[in-house]
Design an enzyme around this catalytic site. Structure first.
Site, PDB file in Angstrom:
ATOM      1  N   THR A 197       0.988  -1.194  -0.121  1.00  0.00           N
ATOM      2  CA  THR A 197       0.051  -0.007   0.169  1.00  0.00           C
ATOM      3  C   THR A 197       0.748   1.365   0.013  1.00  0.00           C
ATOM      4  O   THR A 197       0.796   2.056  -0.875  1.00  0.00           O
ATOM      5  CB  THR A 197      -0.836  -0.065   1.210  1.00  0.00           C
ATOM      6  N   THR A 198       1.945   1.105   0.876  1.00  0.00           N
ATOM      7  CA  THR A 198       2.788   2.149   1.026  1.00  0.00           C
ATOM      8  C   THR A 198       3.515   2.609  -0.350  1.00  0.00           C
ATOM      9  O   THR A 198       4.163   3.849  -0.678  1.00  0.00           O
ATOM     10  CB  THR A 198       3.658   2.399   2.078  1.00  0.00           C
ATOM     11  N   TYR A 258     -12.831  -4.196  -2.674  1.00  0.00           N
ATOM     12  CA  TYR A 258     -13.910  -3.505  -3.308  1.00  0.00           C
ATOM     13  C   TYR A 258     -14.935  -4.666  -3.884  1.00  0.00           C
ATOM     14  O   TYR A 258     -16.112  -4.347  -3.712  1.00  0.00           O
ATOM     15  CB  TYR A 258     -13.388  -2.942  -4.990  1.00  0.00           C
ATOM     16  N   TYR A 297      -2.452 -10.480   3.903  1.00  0.00           N
ATOM     17  CA  TYR A 297      -2.393  -9.277   4.288  1.00  0.00           C
ATOM     18  C   TYR A 297      -3.963  -8.649   4.552  1.00  0.00           C
ATOM     19  O   TYR A 297      -4.816  -8.628   3.755  1.00  0.00           O
ATOM     20  CB  TYR A 297      -2.004  -8.149   3.194  1.00  0.00           C
ATOM     21  N   ARG A 304      -9.099  -0.913   4.561  1.00  0.00           N
ATOM     22  CA  ARG A 304      -9.079  -0.490   3.223  1.00  0.00           C
ATOM     23  C   ARG A 304      -9.886  -1.159   2.513  1.00  0.00           C
ATOM     24  O   ARG A 304     -10.172  -0.736   1.313  1.00  0.00           O
ATOM     25  CB  ARG A 304      -7.576  -0.521   2.860  1.00  0.00           C
ATOM     26  N   LYS A 338       0.274 -10.537   7.628  1.00  0.00           N
ATOM     27  CA  LYS A 338       0.210  -9.182   8.202  1.00  0.00           C
ATOM     28  C   LYS A 338      -1.244  -8.636   8.721  1.00  0.00           C
ATOM     29  O   LYS A 338      -1.786  -8.445   7.723  1.00  0.00           O
ATOM     30  CB  LYS A 338       0.703  -8.025   6.863  1.00  0.00           C
ATOM     31  N   ILE A 373       5.470  -5.104   9.441  1.00  0.00           N
ATOM     32  CA  ILE A 373       5.582  -4.677   8.196  1.00  0.00           C
ATOM     33  C   ILE A 373       5.080  -2.977   8.342  1.00  0.00           C
ATOM     34  O   ILE A 373       4.208  -2.648   8.404  1.00  0.00           O
ATOM     35  CB  ILE A 373       4.815  -5.171   7.185  1.00  0.00           C
TER      36      ILE A 373
END
Length: 292
Positions: A43-44, A106, A132, A137, A161, A203
């Site tokens: 994501t980052t 989504y 993850y 999100r 994660k 992480i």
């Protein structure tokens, strides 16, 4: 399999393109400062704004530059199961050590749909998978029973994660999946409590900016020096908070330009440069941490 401070690497952009030389310099710095593994295209890393070719190139550059000095957990997630598999094949071909695969976003799949997503990937590619889970999100939360089922059915599902912020999940997942299931925090601000509950590392977003301090914090946790870990946690906590004072990774890219002026701060839309108040919060936090 993985432990310690693992930065979710930013992707340096310059004039709209990936700055490979800056990214290679970032990888070298992270390894020299003590990061125990690397995560490109999370994501980052703004993976959601990359083309498939760009995504796979960033993973390949990371593996090439790390050159075996640190494991690479390649971001391979997608809300399209077939695209996630493409990313896994590309990461495996590049030499990555594992795939970080986000719960499909989504689509809002059922728990059975989440299970089948990971099962499809594990059946077709033997690259180890780190789940993850970030429902803030993705909307969808992978439940402990599904995680347990996946670990029973597929040996390549090796860890998670966990960015749920629910610290009770660390114990629940350990009891369900066994002590060898690798649990990594996805939230810097709760990493101390996460590790005390049985986690093995983080992480981290903050490790982009403070890799040595984050590595020292994780090392203190690993040796059971909770007093030392608490002192480092308190020193870093304002930075953990400030790096999410605006849409991520805007604040962390700004912070990185303060710590490493050679790093470009460009972000890709729809992420924008952080607000003045966010930048001020980052500045204060960097001073508290002793990084500027």
């Amino acid at each position: 399999m993985f432990s310690g401070s693992i930065p979710a690497l930013v992707t340096p952009f310059r004039d709209g393109a990936i700055d490979e030389s800056a990214f290679r310099a970032l990888v070298d710095w992270q390894i020299a400062e003590g990061s125990s593994a690397l995560v490109p295209c999370g994501t980052t890393g703004e993976s959601s704004t990359m083309t498939v070719a760009e995504h796979n190139r960033v993973v390949a550059v990371c593996v090439d530059q790390a050159a075996g000095r640190a494991p690479v957990i390649a971001g391979c997630g997608s809300n399209d199961t077939r695209i996630a598999l493409e990313h896994m094949f590309a990461a495996q071909a590049a030499g990555a050590d594992a795939a970080l695969v986000v719960v499909p976003y989504y689509n809002k799949p059922s728990q059975e749909g989440v299970y089948r997503h990971y099962a499809y990937l594990a059946e077709r590619c033997d690259l180890p998978i780190v789940i993850y889970n970030v429902p803030g999100r993705t909307i969808t939360d992978i439940g402990v029973p599904v995680i347990h089922r996946l670990t029973q059915d597929f040996q390549t599902i090796v860890g998670i994660k966990d960015a749920t912020g629910n610290l009770g999940r660390v114990t629940a997942q350990r009891l369900a999946c066994g002590p060898d299931f690798c649990q990594l925090s996805g939230n810097d601000e709760t990493a101390l409590s996460f590790n005390a509950s049985g986690g093995r590392g983080c992480i981290s977003v903050t490790a982009n900016v403070a890799p040595r301090l984050c590595a020292e914090f994780q090392a203190a946790c690993a040796r059971g020096d909770w007093t030392g870990a608490l002192a480092l946690h308190d020193r870093l906590y304002p930075l953990h908070d400030a790096l999410f004072s605006d849409s991520s990774p805007g604040p962390v890219k700004y912070a990185l330009t303060r710590v490493r002026p050679d790093m470009p701060g460009d972000v890709r839309l729809p992420v924008t440069w952080p607000s003045e108040s966010s930048r001020a919060a980052v500045d204060r936090a960097l001073e508290i941490a002793g990084l500027v």
